[in-house]
Every structure is written in C-alpha cells, then in structure tokens.
Design a protein around this motif. Structure first.
Motif, PDB file in Angstrom:
ATOM      1  N   UNK A 144     -18.577   4.638  21.877  1.00 59.29           N
ATOM      2  CA  UNK A 144     -17.312   3.954  21.598  1.00 59.29           C
ATOM      3  C   UNK A 144     -17.554   2.454  21.680  1.00 59.29           C
ATOM      4  N   UNK A 145     -17.183   1.739  20.651  1.00 60.28           N
ATOM      5  CA  UNK A 145     -17.400   0.292  20.611  1.00 60.28           C
ATOM      6  C   UNK A 145     -16.360  -0.407  21.476  1.00 60.28           C
ATOM      7  N   UNK A 146     -16.809  -1.477  22.103  1.00 60.60           N
ATOM      8  CA  UNK A 146     -15.880  -2.275  22.901  1.00 60.60           C
ATOM      9  C   UNK A 146     -14.944  -3.043  21.985  1.00 60.60           C
ATOM     10  N   UNK A 147     -13.685  -3.100  22.362  1.00 61.50           N
ATOM     11  CA  UNK A 147     -12.713  -3.890  21.620  1.00 61.50           C
ATOM     12  C   UNK A 147     -12.850  -5.333  22.079  1.00 61.50           C
ATOM     13  N   UNK A 148     -13.012  -6.269  21.132  1.00 62.16           N
ATOM     14  CA  UNK A 148     -13.133  -7.670  21.555  1.00 62.16           C
ATOM     15  C   UNK A 148     -11.835  -8.142  22.200  1.00 62.16           C
ATOM     16  N   UNK A 149     -11.994  -8.956  23.213  1.00 62.99           N
ATOM     17  CA  UNK A 149     -10.788  -9.494  23.841  1.00 62.99           C
ATOM     18  C   UNK A 149     -10.548 -10.900  23.304  1.00 62.99           C
ATOM     19  N   UNK A 150      -9.302 -11.247  23.244  1.00 64.68           N
ATOM     20  CA  UNK A 150      -8.937 -12.559  22.737  1.00 64.68           C
ATOM     21  C   UNK A 150      -8.594 -13.507  23.859  1.00 64.68           C
ATOM     22  N   UNK A 151      -8.485 -14.763  23.496  1.00 65.45           N
ATOM     23  CA  UNK A 151      -8.075 -15.809  24.429  1.00 65.45           C
ATOM     24  C   UNK A 151      -7.171 -16.753  23.657  1.00 65.45           C
ATOM     25  N   UNK A 152      -5.854 -16.561  23.773  1.00 69.31           N
ATOM     26  CA  UNK A 152      -4.907 -17.370  23.010  1.00 69.31           C
ATOM     27  C   UNK A 152      -4.962 -18.846  23.369  1.00 69.31           C
ATOM     28  N   UNK A 153      -5.580 -19.184  24.494  1.00 74.89           N
ATOM     29  CA  UNK A 153      -5.689 -20.587  24.874  1.00 74.89           C
ATOM     30  C   UNK A 153      -6.812 -21.300  24.131  1.00 74.89           C
ATOM     31  N   UNK A 154      -7.707 -20.550  23.519  1.00 72.31           N
ATOM     32  CA  UNK A 154      -8.808 -21.133  22.758  1.00 72.31           C
ATOM     33  C   UNK A 154      -8.353 -21.402  21.327  1.00 72.31           C
ATOM     34  N   UNK A 155      -8.543 -22.633  20.880  1.00 65.81           N
ATOM     35  CA  UNK A 155      -8.110 -23.014  19.527  1.00 65.81           C
ATOM     36  C   UNK A 155      -8.821 -22.208  18.450  1.00 65.81           C
ATOM     37  N   UNK A 156     -10.007 -21.711  18.731  1.00 68.26           N
ATOM     38  CA  UNK A 156     -10.763 -20.985  17.713  1.00 68.26           C
ATOM     39  C   UNK A 156     -10.556 -19.471  17.757  1.00 68.26           C
ATOM     40  N   UNK A 157      -9.741 -18.997  18.661  1.00 69.21           N
ATOM     41  CA  UNK A 157      -9.535 -17.545  18.805  1.00 69.21           C
ATOM     42  C   UNK A 157      -8.596 -17.012  17.729  1.00 69.21           C
ATOM     43  N   UNK A 158      -8.996 -15.949  17.034  1.00 70.99           N
ATOM     44  CA  UNK A 158      -8.131 -15.355  16.004  1.00 70.99           C
ATOM     45  C   UNK A 158      -6.814 -14.802  16.550  1.00 70.99           C
ATOM     46  N   UNK A 159      -6.723 -14.603  17.857  1.00 67.46           N
ATOM     47  CA  UNK A 159      -5.467 -14.102  18.421  1.00 67.46           C
ATOM     48  C   UNK A 159      -4.336 -15.112  18.240  1.00 67.46           C
ATOM     49  N   UNK A 160      -4.680 -16.363  18.011  1.00 69.09           N
ATOM     50  CA  UNK A 160      -3.654 -17.387  17.755  1.00 69.09           C
ATOM     51  C   UNK A 160      -2.838 -17.049  16.518  1.00 69.09           C
ATOM     52  N   UNK A 161      -3.492 -16.503  15.492  1.00 73.08           N
ATOM     53  CA  UNK A 161      -2.774 -16.142  14.269  1.00 73.08           C
ATOM     54  C   UNK A 161      -1.748 -15.048  14.563  1.00 73.08           C
ATOM     55  N   UNK A 162      -2.134 -14.078  15.382  1.00 72.86           N
ATOM     56  CA  UNK A 162      -1.208 -13.003  15.751  1.00 72.86           C
ATOM     57  C   UNK A 162      -0.043 -13.571  16.553  1.00 72.86           C
ATOM     58  N   UNK A 163      -0.338 -14.480  17.457  1.00 70.53           N
ATOM     59  CA  UNK A 163       0.701 -15.093  18.276  1.00 70.53           C
ATOM     60  C   UNK A 163       1.663 -15.905  17.412  1.00 70.53           C
ATOM     61  N   UNK A 164       1.131 -16.577  16.420  1.00 67.44           N
ATOM     62  CA  UNK A 164       1.967 -17.379  15.524  1.00 67.44           C
ATOM     63  C   UNK A 164       2.954 -16.500  14.749  1.00 67.44           C
ATOM     64  N   UNK A 165       2.493 -15.359  14.283  1.00 67.05           N
ATOM     65  CA  UNK A 165       3.363 -14.448  13.524  1.00 67.05           C
ATOM     66  C   UNK A 165       4.469 -13.903  14.417  1.00 67.05           C
ATOM     67  N   UNK A 166       4.109 -13.387  15.581  1.00 64.76           N
ATOM     68  CA  UNK A 166       5.112 -12.745  16.430  1.00 64.76           C
ATOM     69  C   UNK A 166       5.995 -13.754  17.140  1.00 64.76           C
ATOM     70  N   UNK A 167       5.578 -15.003  17.195  1.00 66.54           N
ATOM     71  CA  UNK A 167       6.355 -16.027  17.873  1.00 66.54           C
ATOM     72  C   UNK A 167       7.384 -16.707  16.990  1.00 66.54           C
ATOM     73  N   UNK A 168       7.469 -16.321  15.727  1.00 73.33           N
ATOM     74  CA  UNK A 168       8.457 -16.952  14.860  1.00 73.33           C
ATOM     75  C   UNK A 168       9.860 -16.476  15.248  1.00 73.33           C
ATOM     76  N   UNK A 169      10.804 -17.373  15.099  1.00 71.20           N
ATOM     77  CA  UNK A 169      12.192 -17.072  15.478  1.00 71.20           C
ATOM     78  C   UNK A 169      12.691 -15.788  14.821  1.00 71.20           C
ATOM     79  N   UNK A 170      12.425 -15.629  13.546  1.00 75.26           N
ATOM     80  CA  UNK A 170      12.971 -14.481  12.825  1.00 75.26           C
ATOM     81  C   UNK A 170      12.240 -13.202  13.174  1.00 75.26           C
TER      82      UNK A 170
END
Length: 122
Positions: free
Chosen positions: A1-27
């Motif tokens: 079983x492959x390890x799931x990569x963990x994200x770090x939303x505090x890192x500017x280069x982390x792809x998790x920022x894109x996910x946070x941006x989508x779910x953080x929109x007002x609508x």
C-alpha cells in the motif's frame, strides 16, 4: 500500500493550497453543505443561496466539479433536467463545513460586537 502524501497548507509551494482556496470561497462554504442534504437543480440552489448571482453559482459549481467535489448529472431530457450532488469527497468536506456554518450562526453577534468595538477605536 502506497503512502498518501501529506500536505502542508502553510507552505506556499504545497498543492493543498489549491484545495484550500476552492473550499474557502464564500459560495462553496454555502453550496457544499446544502448539497449534502440532497441533490439540487440549479434554480433550487439559486433560490436557497441568498445573494448569489447566476454567474457566480455557475462558476462555483464548475470549480467544485473540476475539483471532484460535485457531480453534475444531466438527465438528457426535454425540458433539460440537470442536478448537482456531492461526490464522496464532497460529502467528507461537507461534514467539516457544517461545523463552520453552525459556528457562524451561533457567534455572529459576538463577531459583530468585536468588529464594532474595533472600528470605534480607529
């Protein structure tokens, strides 16, 4: 079983920022918990989400679909019948967003009071 990569939303280069941006929109914060209750058509969403324009609703639904949170179901009928429902990923997100919604509903008066007190000091 492959390890799931963990994200770090505090890192500017982390792809998790894109996910946070989508779910953080007002609508998205309003639409996702609404779709958790049941699949809805565009006009039903437009009626239930006060203040959203058709353009913003369409853009938000497309973004949520693009990121795998919402599924657009076209029933290929006349007249057209399209509805939106959460995917499994969207359902897991909705559980977190409902908590945020309840917090906002319970604490809006305290937040408004703090904002007014801050503004008076300015």
């Amino acid at each position: 079983m492959a390890d799931t990569p963990s994200g770090n939303v505090l890192s500017a280069s982390c792809p998790s920022r894109a996910a946070l941006e989508v779910v953080g929109s007002k609508w998205a914060l309003l639409i996702v918990p609404l779709l958790a209750q049941q699949p809805l058509r565009n006009n039903e969403l437009l009626r239930q989400v006060g203040g959203i324009s058709q353009k913003m609703l369409t853009q938000t639904l497309r973004e949520l679909e693009r990121h795998g949170l919402v599924q657009r179901i076209d029933h290929q009928s006349v007249p057209p019948h399209v509805e939106y429902r959460l995917t499994g990923l969207g359902q897991s997100l909705s559980e977190a967003l409902v908590v945020i919604d309840r917090w906002a509903e319970s604490n809006f008066a305290a937040v408004a009071s703090a904002r007014m007190a801050f503004d008076r000091r300015r």
